[in-house]
Write a protein that holds these residues in place. Sequence first.
Motif, short mmCIF file in Angstrom:
data_model
loop_
_atom_site.label_atom_id
_atom_site.label_comp_id
_atom_site.label_asym_id
_atom_site.label_seq_id
_atom_site.Cartn_x
_atom_site.Cartn_y
_atom_site.Cartn_z
N ILE A 139 44.03 31.23 44.16
CA ILE A 139 43.25 32.48 44.22
C ILE A 139 42.34 32.61 43.02
N ASN A 140 42.70 31.96 41.90
CA ASN A 140 41.88 32.01 40.69
C ASN A 140 41.05 30.74 40.50
N SER A 141 41.03 29.89 41.52
CA SER A 141 40.31 28.62 41.43
C SER A 141 38.80 28.84 41.48
N ALA A 142 38.07 27.89 40.91
CA ALA A 142 36.61 27.95 40.97
C ALA A 142 36.10 27.52 42.34
N SER A 143 36.98 26.92 43.14
CA SER A 143 36.61 26.44 44.47
C SER A 143 36.72 27.56 45.50
N PRO A 144 35.64 27.90 46.21
CA PRO A 144 35.71 28.93 47.25
C PRO A 144 36.70 28.59 48.35
N SER A 145 36.80 27.30 48.70
CA SER A 145 37.71 26.91 49.78
C SER A 145 39.16 27.13 49.38
N LYS A 146 39.50 26.92 48.10
CA LYS A 146 40.87 27.16 47.64
C LYS A 146 41.16 28.65 47.59
N ARG A 147 40.16 29.43 47.17
CA ARG A 147 40.36 30.89 47.15
C ARG A 147 40.53 31.40 48.58
N LYS A 163 52.44 41.81 42.99
CA LYS A 163 51.37 41.16 42.24
C LYS A 163 50.43 40.40 43.16
N ILE A 164 51.00 39.81 44.20
CA ILE A 164 50.17 39.08 45.16
C ILE A 164 49.32 40.06 45.97
N ILE A 165 49.91 41.17 46.36
CA ILE A 165 49.15 42.19 47.10
C ILE A 165 48.02 42.72 46.24
N ASP A 166 48.29 42.97 44.96
CA ASP A 166 47.26 43.47 44.06
C ASP A 166 46.15 42.44 43.86
N ALA A 167 46.52 41.17 43.85
CA ALA A 167 45.52 40.11 43.69
C ALA A 167 44.59 40.06 44.91
N ILE A 168 45.15 40.27 46.08
CA ILE A 168 44.34 40.28 47.31
C ILE A 168 43.43 41.50 47.34
N ILE A 169 43.95 42.64 46.90
CA ILE A 169 43.12 43.84 46.82
C ILE A 169 41.94 43.61 45.87
N VAL A 178 31.80 35.83 50.89
CA VAL A 178 32.04 36.71 52.03
C VAL A 178 33.28 36.29 52.81
N ASN A 179 33.45 34.98 53.01
CA ASN A 179 34.61 34.49 53.77
C ASN A 179 35.92 34.85 53.09
N VAL A 180 35.94 34.76 51.77
CA VAL A 180 37.17 35.08 51.03
C VAL A 180 37.45 36.58 51.12
N ARG A 181 36.42 37.40 51.00
CA ARG A 181 36.62 38.84 51.12
C ARG A 181 37.13 39.20 52.52
N LEU A 182 36.59 38.56 53.52
CA LEU A 182 37.03 38.82 54.89
C LEU A 182 38.49 38.41 55.07
N ALA A 183 38.85 37.25 54.54
CA ALA A 183 40.24 36.78 54.64
C ALA A 183 41.18 37.73 53.89
N ALA A 184 40.71 38.27 52.77
CA ALA A 184 41.52 39.23 52.00
C ALA A 184 41.77 40.48 52.83
N ALA A 185 40.73 40.97 53.49
CA ALA A 185 40.88 42.15 54.34
C ALA A 185 41.86 41.88 55.48
N THR A 199 44.80 53.09 50.49
CA THR A 199 43.80 53.62 49.57
C THR A 199 42.69 52.59 49.31
N ALA A 200 43.09 51.34 49.16
CA ALA A 200 42.12 50.27 48.91
C ALA A 200 41.20 50.07 50.12
N LEU A 201 41.78 50.10 51.31
CA LEU A 201 40.98 49.92 52.53
C LEU A 201 39.99 51.08 52.71
N LEU A 202 40.45 52.28 52.42
CA LEU A 202 39.57 53.45 52.53
C LEU A 202 38.41 53.35 51.54
#
Length: 258
Positions: A139-147, A163-169, A178-185, A199-202
Amino acid sequence: MKCKEIEQACELYLAGALNSEELVQLRLHVATCQTCKKQYDEVVVLERVLNTVPEEAPSEQLQQRFEHFLAAELATSTSTPTSKIIAISKPTWNFKNIAASIALVIGSFLLGKYQHTVSTSSVKTSTIASAEQRFFANINSASPSKRLSAAQAAIQFNQEHPKIIDAIIAKLFHEENVNVRLAAAESLRKFSALERVKTALLKALTTEETAIIQIELIQILTDIKETRALPSMKKLFENQQTPNLVKQELQYGMANLM
C-alpha cells in the motif's frame, strides 16, 4: 462497451491499465448486464484470492522428520530378510493392563489435540501477521499496481484490523491513481457498518471529482441506506458540472433513500 470486451476490460482493470472513461464504461455496462456483472465479480474476486493466499513451504522440522523416517524405512527393508518369521506371543491381559492402556490412549489423544490447537493457532497468527506486513509494504509502494493489489486485498481482513481500514480510508482521499482510489472505495464497502467508514464515505462524496468513483460512493451509500448522504447527493445533482451518468445514479440513489 460491448459484452465481448468485458473480459479484457476486467483484466486491464486489475492491472491498473484502464483510464477514467474506460472505467466508467465498464461499471455502467456491468450495472445493466447481469451476465457481464457475474463475469466481472468472478474475475475480480478470484484475482483477490490468488493475490492474498501466501505461498507455503514445509517446515524444517517436518523435513527432518521425513528424512529420519525415510532412512529408518530403508534400513529396515535392507536388514530384515523377507523370509524371516516373527513369533508373537499371546499377551496376558488383566484389569490393570486394560486400564493403563485406555489411559495411555486417552492421554495421547488429548495431548495431540492440544498440540494441534496450539499449532493451528500459531500458524493462523503467523499467516495474518505476514499478510499485514505484505499489505503495508504494497500500500506504501511506489508502484501503482502494488498499491492497487493492496487496496483490493484489504477485503480479506476484518474489523479487528483498524490500522488497515485507516490506511484504505487514507488512500480514498490522498491516492493520485484513480484505479487505486476506486479499489479503496470498493474495499471499504465491507466495513461500511463502522461509523468512521460511513463518515469517510460521506465526506468523500463531497470531495471526489472523478465520475467513476462518485458512482461507486453513491452505490455504497445507497446500499447501506445512509440517509445522511441525501444533502450531498442533492447538491451534487444540482451542480451543472456533474456528468449525466453520475446524475442518473444520483436519481436512483435519492429515490431509494427518501
